[in-house]
Design a protein around this motif. Structure first.
Motif, PDB file in Angstrom:
ATOM      1  N   ALA A 178       0.839  -1.195   0.000  1.00  0.00           N
ATOM      2  CA  ALA A 178       0.000   0.000   0.000  1.00  0.00           C
ATOM      3  C   ALA A 178       0.880   1.253   0.000  1.00  0.00           C
ATOM      4  O   ALA A 178       0.705   2.162  -0.812  1.00  0.00           O
TER       5      ALA A 178
ATOM      6  N   PHE B 172       1.494   3.766  -3.220  1.00  0.00           N
ATOM      7  CA  PHE B 172       1.152   5.185  -3.080  1.00  0.00           C
ATOM      8  C   PHE B 172       2.361   6.071  -3.376  1.00  0.00           C
ATOM      9  O   PHE B 172       2.286   7.034  -4.151  1.00  0.00           O
TER      10      PHE B 172
ATOM     11  N   VAL C 212      -1.475  -1.746  -6.535  1.00  0.00           N
ATOM     12  CA  VAL C 212      -1.879  -0.597  -5.720  1.00  0.00           C
ATOM     13  C   VAL C 212      -1.618   0.705  -6.464  1.00  0.00           C
ATOM     14  O   VAL C 212      -2.464   1.603  -6.475  1.00  0.00           O
TER      15      VAL C 212
ATOM     16  N   PHE D 268      -4.214   1.405  -8.936  1.00  0.00           N
ATOM     17  CA  PHE D 268      -5.454   1.802  -8.284  1.00  0.00           C
ATOM     18  C   PHE D 268      -5.384   3.249  -7.795  1.00  0.00           C
ATOM     19  O   PHE D 268      -6.290   4.047  -8.049  1.00  0.00           O
ATOM     20  N   VAL D 269      -4.289   3.598  -7.119  1.00  0.00           N
ATOM     21  CA  VAL D 269      -4.152   4.960  -6.579  1.00  0.00           C
ATOM     22  C   VAL D 269      -4.193   5.981  -7.714  1.00  0.00           C
ATOM     23  O   VAL D 269      -4.819   7.037  -7.601  1.00  0.00           O
TER      24      VAL D 269
ATOM     25  N   THR E  73      -7.614   7.062  -8.816  1.00  0.00           N
ATOM     26  CA  THR E  73      -8.460   7.878  -7.939  1.00  0.00           C
ATOM     27  C   THR E  73      -8.183   9.359  -8.224  1.00  0.00           C
ATOM     28  O   THR E  73      -7.107   9.705  -8.692  1.00  0.00           O
TER      29      THR E  73
ATOM     30  N   ILE F 287      -5.400   7.702   1.429  1.00  0.00           N
ATOM     31  CA  ILE F 287      -5.092   6.574   0.540  1.00  0.00           C
ATOM     32  C   ILE F 287      -5.557   5.233   1.123  1.00  0.00           C
ATOM     33  O   ILE F 287      -6.233   4.458   0.451  1.00  0.00           O
TER      34      ILE F 287
ATOM     35  N   SER G 172      -8.303   2.774  -0.689  1.00  0.00           N
ATOM     36  CA  SER G 172      -7.695   1.638  -1.390  1.00  0.00           C
ATOM     37  C   SER G 172      -8.171   0.290  -0.883  1.00  0.00           C
ATOM     38  O   SER G 172      -7.659  -0.746  -1.310  1.00  0.00           O
TER      39      SER G 172
ATOM     40  N   ILE H 108      -8.622  -2.809  -3.362  1.00  0.00           N
ATOM     41  CA  ILE H 108      -7.425  -3.399  -3.952  1.00  0.00           C
ATOM     42  C   ILE H 108      -6.556  -4.037  -2.863  1.00  0.00           C
ATOM     43  O   ILE H 108      -5.915  -5.062  -3.090  1.00  0.00           O
ATOM     44  N   LEU H 109      -6.573  -3.464  -1.663  1.00  0.00           N
ATOM     45  CA  LEU H 109      -5.785  -4.059  -0.579  1.00  0.00           C
ATOM     46  C   LEU H 109      -6.357  -5.417  -0.163  1.00  0.00           C
ATOM     47  O   LEU H 109      -5.608  -6.314   0.225  1.00  0.00           O
TER      48      LEU H 109
END
Lengths: 306, 319
Positions: free
Chosen positions: B113, B117, B177, B180-181, B184, B207, B211, B214-215
């Motif tokens: 994560a 990020f 991750v 995904f980030v 957003t 975050i 998240s 996905i986490l």
């Protein structure tokens, strides 16, 4: 819009400092093992430490091909690697076909059930696969018991101790374990096909097989191409676990792929230096393969795979 | 082309035309039947080994040994599951496997994560380089023996840390991750930054909460990897206190006969004499341990299947 404060130099370096500990972890566990390659250039015999072992240059690399016996042994291992990986590549279209026909099943619940069940084996370990295989196919296993009961076999069939068809049976285990899971990417690709393409095909009077051939198949080829290239790039990397758990005195000759051979040499025979030398060649050839297929991909479709 | 029509119209008409077609064409019917038969067969082949072992472990052991338990359990009992935990080391291995799964997963999810990020932060010093430095490790490795030799030189043999540390930084999860980030809205982070929030505050307050989906995917993948891991024990561990369940199962497959004798002796000493139905055999021990090792996967998998699927699809698009 990022303000000026958002991109000042000092702030950026401090952000790097946050990830530094993780980069050190990565350096230790992914990059430092490369240093292990130096063992290939020493006559390393534990428990004598590396620092006191004599430097021998390329001796171990020469020793791989110094006489016919060693050449034959290495050739057999390379042949097994090529045989098993080759079978995988030969049938690399199987997950694609699996996906095409699975999405042809219109009963949604039944399809979901098949998808769930057939992807499950991908998530159990090779030890478990072996345990299942042993339970089903050993001489006292369920399959032999069944064959005996219905009178098809008088004496148990030794499926697992056989020295024949080893490449094929190993391919069967891989396929059993991964087929359903490998199909998922293709299923996603099929779901992404524009409805209007089907519409047009049916308006033109296409049959079901024609739709599959002219609409579904072409839209999956890019995915297939990328996966095939990746598979070719990892041609030499069969992995250790599967072949380690399935190996026995009977099939050893034909099951030893490079990864298992390297393990057996070092952990079984104590020949660390030779083992590292082979490991090193294998890694270097793999990197060259990866760059080659990446270049080929750039040439054929204008973008790389990595 | 009829692509100009509304999408719903196209969909319904496609379905209609398809339906008509299936009614008229016998060739299509034949194809359908073949598809159903083949998929049913393969599905059976995938699930029967699990099912067969489960019903054998709860059936009378003497009937099971004669190969009489094929489709339904006979004379159901659960003594096998009580007995296998009498094997020294099994309980310990269970704790080790559970421990590495819980601790390893927590750390891997946290690191993935955070790194996912951080690698999305354009202004980080050397971002591109460090991202590549991380991702490249997916495509090459030194080989298992060089890895073993260097791990040994770091004194990571016979150490629980060897189960945890190497898998903390996982490139594939970081890609998931980061993708995904990046999907957003950037404004969320910028607004917080203008309000004076630092990098860590943004990570923990913004975050991490957004998240979660996905986490969850990363967590489930990571947990399965940890639970299934076998090679690290094989290479690095000789201390039987650190054996994982997978490793113990592998040993049992090869030496279950002595274990069954031992359990039977233990039972004979107690008041209840083991009857034939509950007497342990080589096979009953092996099968029961197999089910204990596979049970967490079987229990968890059906509920989390969508997370697995999401993970591989995002990974493929971006990877």
């Amino acid at each position: 819009m990022p303000g000026p404060k958002y991109s000042t130099g000092s702030r950026s370096v401090s952000k790097f400092l946050y990830i530094l500990p993780f980069m050190i972890l990565l350096a230790v566990f992914a990059y430092y093992p490369l240093y292990g390659w130096v063992y290939a250039f020493f006559d390393y015999m534990p428990p004598i430490p590396l620092s006191e072992s004599p430097f021998v240059g390329f001796k171990w690399f020469h020793s791989l091909v110094e006489n016919q016996v060693k050449i034959d042994q290495l050739l057999q291992v390379v042949k097994n690697t090529f045989g098993i990986s080759g079978l995988g590549i030969l049938f690399s279209w199987l997950p694609m076909i699996f996906a095409i026909f699975l999405t042809e099943i219109k009963a949604v619940r039944f399809r979901k059930f098949i998808q769930t069940v057939t992807t499950l084996p991908n998530f159990i370990s090779w030890v478990l696969v072996y345990s299942l295989a042993f339970t089903m196919f050993s001489s006292e296993g369920i399959v032999n018991g069944f064959l005996h009961q219905i009178g098809l076999a008088d004496s148990p069939i030794l499926f697992l101790q056989s020295s024949e068809h080893v490449w094929i049976t190993q391919w069967v285990w891989v396929t059993w374990k991964t087929l359903g899971w490998s199909a998922i990417l293709y299923i996603a690709a099929i779901m992404g096909i524009d409805e209007s393409l089907y519409e047009a095909a049916y308006v033109d009077g296409a049959t079901r097989m024609q739709v599959i051939r002219h609409v579904v198949l072409p839209s999956m080829l890019p995915t297939y191409f990328v996966l095939l290239m990746l598979q070719i790039a990892s041609f030499l990397n069969n992995g250790l676990e599967q072949y380690f758990v399935f190996q026995n005195a009977f099939n050893k000759e034909s099951i030893q792929v490079l990864d298992l051979y390297v393990y057996n040499l070092a952990m079984g025979g104590g020949s660390y230096s030779v083992s590292v030398a082979i490991s090193m060649l294998k890694s270097l050839i793999s990197v060259v393969l990866l760059f080659s297929v990446n270049g080929l991909s750039k040439l054929l479709r204008g973008e790389g795979i990595v | 082309m009829s692509g100009m029509g509304t999408e719903t119209a196209a969909k319904s008409s496609r379905r209609l035309s398809k339906k008509n077609r299936m009614q008229v064409s016998t060739a299509d019917k034949l194809i359908s039947i073949t598809i159903y038969v083949l998929f049913s067969l393969f599905t059976f082949v995938c699930i029967y080994p699990f099912y067969s072992i489960i019903i054998n472990t709860i059936s009378a052991n003497d009937l099971s040994a004669k190969g009489e338990v094929i489709f339904l359990p006979k004379q159901i009992h659960f003594q096998n599951y009580i007995d296998v935990f009498k094997i020294p080391g099994l309980w310990n291995a269970f704790v080790i496997s559970l421990g590495r799964t819980v601790i390893g997963t927590l750390l891997t999810v946290g690191a993935s994560a955070f790194l996912g990020f951080m690698f999305s932060q354009d202004d980080m010093w050397g971002r591109k380089f460090w991202y590549r430095f991380t991702i490249i490790t997916m495509f090459f490795n030194a080989g298992i023996i060089p890895w073993y030799l260097t791990m040994r030189s770091l004194h990571l043999t016979n150490s629980f840390l060897a189960y945890i540390l190497p898998s903390i930084v996982a490139p594939f999860f970081i890609i998931l991750v980061k993708t995904f980030v990046e999907s957003t809205p950037k404004e969320l982070q910028q607004a917080a930054s203008i309000d004076g929030a630092g990098t860590m505050t943004i990570f923990f307050k913004i975050i991490l909460p957004i998240s979660k989906p996905i986490l969850a995917t990363v967590a489930i993948f990571s947990a399965v990897n940890q639970w299934n891991s076998f090679q690290d024990t094989l290479l690095l561990v000789t201390d039987n206190k650190l054996y994982s369940l997978q490793f113990i199962l592998y040993n049992y497959i090869n030496q279950a006969s002595s274990l069954s004798t031992m359990v039977n002796l233990q039972n004979a000493g107690s008041t209840a004499m083991a009857s034939l139905a509950t007497k342990q055999t080589t096979t009953s021990i092996r099968m029961t341990v197999t089910i204990i090792v596979v049970a967490p996967i079987l229990l968890v998998y059906p509920f989390f299947q969508r997370f697995f699927v999401k993970g591989i699809i995002i990974g493929a698009v971006k990877g």
